[in-house]
Design an enzyme around this catalytic site. Structure first.
Site, PDB file in Angstrom:
ATOM      1  N   ASP A   1       0.828  -1.180  -0.159  1.00  0.00           N
ATOM      2  CA  ASP A   1       0.198   0.009   0.093  1.00  0.00           C
ATOM      3  C   ASP A   1       1.079   1.243  -0.226  1.00  0.00           C
ATOM      4  O   ASP A   1       1.770   1.131   1.111  1.00  0.00           O
ATOM      5  CB  ASP A   1      -0.815  -0.181   1.427  1.00  0.00           C
ATOM      6  CG  ASP A   1      -1.881   0.912   1.234  1.00  0.00           C
ATOM      7  OD1 ASP A   1      -3.101   0.781   1.788  1.00  0.00           O
ATOM      8  OD2 ASP A   1      -1.889   2.037   0.446  1.00  0.00           O
TER       9      ASP A   1
ATOM     10  N   ASP B   1      -2.884   2.600  -6.105  1.00  0.00           N
ATOM     11  CA  ASP B   1      -1.914   2.521  -4.945  1.00  0.00           C
ATOM     12  C   ASP B   1      -1.834   1.323  -4.173  1.00  0.00           C
ATOM     13  O   ASP B   1      -1.224   1.087  -3.006  1.00  0.00           O
ATOM     14  CB  ASP B   1      -2.021   3.630  -3.983  1.00  0.00           C
ATOM     15  CG  ASP B   1      -3.205   3.759  -3.254  1.00  0.00           C
ATOM     16  OD1 ASP B   1      -4.229   2.939  -3.434  1.00  0.00           O
ATOM     17  OD2 ASP B   1      -3.251   4.527  -2.262  1.00  0.00           O
ATOM     18  N   GLU B   2      -2.534   0.209  -4.591  1.00  0.00           N
ATOM     19  CA  GLU B   2      -2.457  -1.125  -3.722  1.00  0.00           C
ATOM     20  C   GLU B   2      -2.284  -2.220  -4.528  1.00  0.00           C
ATOM     21  O   GLU B   2      -2.828  -2.385  -5.700  1.00  0.00           O
ATOM     22  CB  GLU B   2      -3.832  -1.229  -2.971  1.00  0.00           C
ATOM     23  CG  GLU B   2      -3.979  -0.449  -1.700  1.00  0.00           C
ATOM     24  CD  GLU B   2      -5.217  -0.668  -1.188  1.00  0.00           C
ATOM     25  OE1 GLU B   2      -5.867  -1.818  -1.301  1.00  0.00           O
ATOM     26  OE2 GLU B   2      -5.987   0.331  -0.530  1.00  0.00           O
TER      27      GLU B   2
END
Length: 395
Positions: free
Chosen positions: A28, A134-135
């Site tokens: 993350d 973003d993960e």
DNA sequence: TCTGGGGTCCTAGGACCC
DNA sequence: TCTGGGGTCCTAGGACCC
């Protein structure tokens, strides 16, 4: 006695084969949008940054996408109305603190960074799932044990730091559920490992909101039943949870026990393509709105053309009134019909939106603050059908 | 503090067909 | 005759995620 022992060994072996232990990591990015901006503009470093829709000197209608850690010290966080963030910045300024830097969202910039991070992770795992910009989830079972998986993740972190000049946090566990929660445990720039034997006790003391899928509404229902932490949820039987939450309740029964078999999904196909937009001023002008709608249709049709899909069957529109009440209307076309250009999409969308401008679907004639268009039931044709679609019923 | 934009998934009711 | 049931599609709404 010997036979019994043998049977137990065989049973354990078979069970082990039936359910191989996995090592799953979740990565993350820390305050991703703000971190990318900071990296491209060194003079921002160390200052509070908010990335979000245009603030308009505190009058904007948007919300905060990402606040960096400095801005979080001001009480600013994701989803906070941008006007409120502006206010908090003004207050801080009076106290002699640096004022917040407000930046618009630059998705393309973040996409580029995201793609590179994906590329880096793929060097270390054959099974990588981009869960959002973003993960990432990835499978490290091939590392054989958690210690080695941790070493791999440290390499990935280091490489991202070197290439992208930004930090991330990683969680490692026996499944996606555990690794995701673990990733949030030591933010920013952290790493947290939960061994399979620890999974259940790791979850027990956490607030139920930490379980992905339990949002504000579900938490409120459960809190009302005196369920505050994950351990409390274990009091409910599978049937009880099913009664309360339907199909999802059954998943929840297993989740609170640290069990999650959901696989790493390598590629997923889009199910819909759409856009929506909030007006600067609420309106009931059909002329103004139909103009905006046309623009959105052209843009959605553009995305559709580059999406790899050939047809869509459903057009859905969204209307949000001044009091935030939100309505949707949808029209599914007969399969023989195909929308061939943006004009046809505009026409269909307009037919769905117009009833909201008069008493047909807006009896109190409320002002409209947002409209959206979305296309669903996306279809890919095979080659023969594609020929038909292009050269066939051409009018 | 009046609350973005891009999505996904689930549910429930009604229409329609066999 | 006035009544069943299953399957599928469509629509609307809602919760949730980042």
């Amino acid at each position: 006695m010997q036979g019994y022992f043998f049977a137990v060994v065989v049973y354990l072996f078979v069970m082990d084969k039936a359910k191989p232990n996995r090592i799953i990591a979740h990565l993350d990015m820390d305050a991703f949008f703000a971190s990318v901006e900071e990296r491209y503009t060194p003079r921002f470093r160390g200052l509070p940054i908010v990335v979000g829709s245009d603030h308009k000197n505190g009058m904007g209608r948007g919300v905060v996408s990402t606040a960096n850690y400095k801005a979080r010290e001001y009480g600013i966080h994701s989803a906070l109305p941008i006007a409120k963030a502006w206010q908090l910045s003004e207050e801080a300024k009076k106290q002699g603190k640096p004022e917040v830097i407000f930046l618009p969202v630059d998705f393309e910039l973040y996409e580029k960074s995201s793609a590179n991070i994906f590329r880096i992770i793929c060097k270390y795992s054959d099974f990588v799932e981009p869960a959002s910009i973003d993960e990432f989830y990835f499978d490290l079972s091939s590392a054989k044990n958690f210690k080695k998986a941790e070493i791999v993740c440290n390499k990935i972190k280091e490489e991202i730091r070197k290439e992208e000049k930004i930090t991330c946090s990683v969680g490692i566990g026996p499944n996606k559920l555990i690794s995701k929660i673990a990733a949030g445990f030591k933010k920013p720039d952290g790493m947290f490992v939960v061994l399979p034997v620890e999974a259940e006790s790791f979850l027990e003391p956490l607030l139920i909101r930490k379980i992905p899928g339990i949002g504000p509404k579900t938490a409120e229902v459960l809190n009302g039943l005196d369920i505050i932490i994950v351990e409390d949820l274990k009091k409910f039987s599978k049937d009880k949870l099913k009664d309360l939450f339907g199909k999802w309740g059954e998943d929840l029964y297993y989740k609170v026990r640290g069990i999650d078999d959901s696989p790493i999904v390598l590629e997923r196909e889009a199910k819909s393509i759409g856009e929506q937009s909030t007006f600067e001023i609420n309106t009931l002008s059909a002329l103004f709105v139909s103009d905006e709608l046309a623009k959105m249709c052209r843009s959605v049709f553009g995305s559709f053309r580059t999406s790899g899909f050939d047809k869509f069957k459903t057009i859905a529109i969204t209307v949000r009134f001044s009091d935030f009440e939100t309505k949707t209307s949808a029209k599914t076309l007969k399969t023989e019909l195909t929308i061939k250009n943006s004009k046809e999409l505009e026409f269909e969308a307009l037919k769905l939106v117009l009833p909201y401008f008069d008493r047909r679907k807006n009896p109190k004639l409320k002002q409209i603050r947002l409209i959206g268009v979305r296309i669903e039931n996306l279809v890919k044709l095979n080659n023969a059908e594609r020929q038909q679609n292009i050269f066939g019923n051409n009018y």
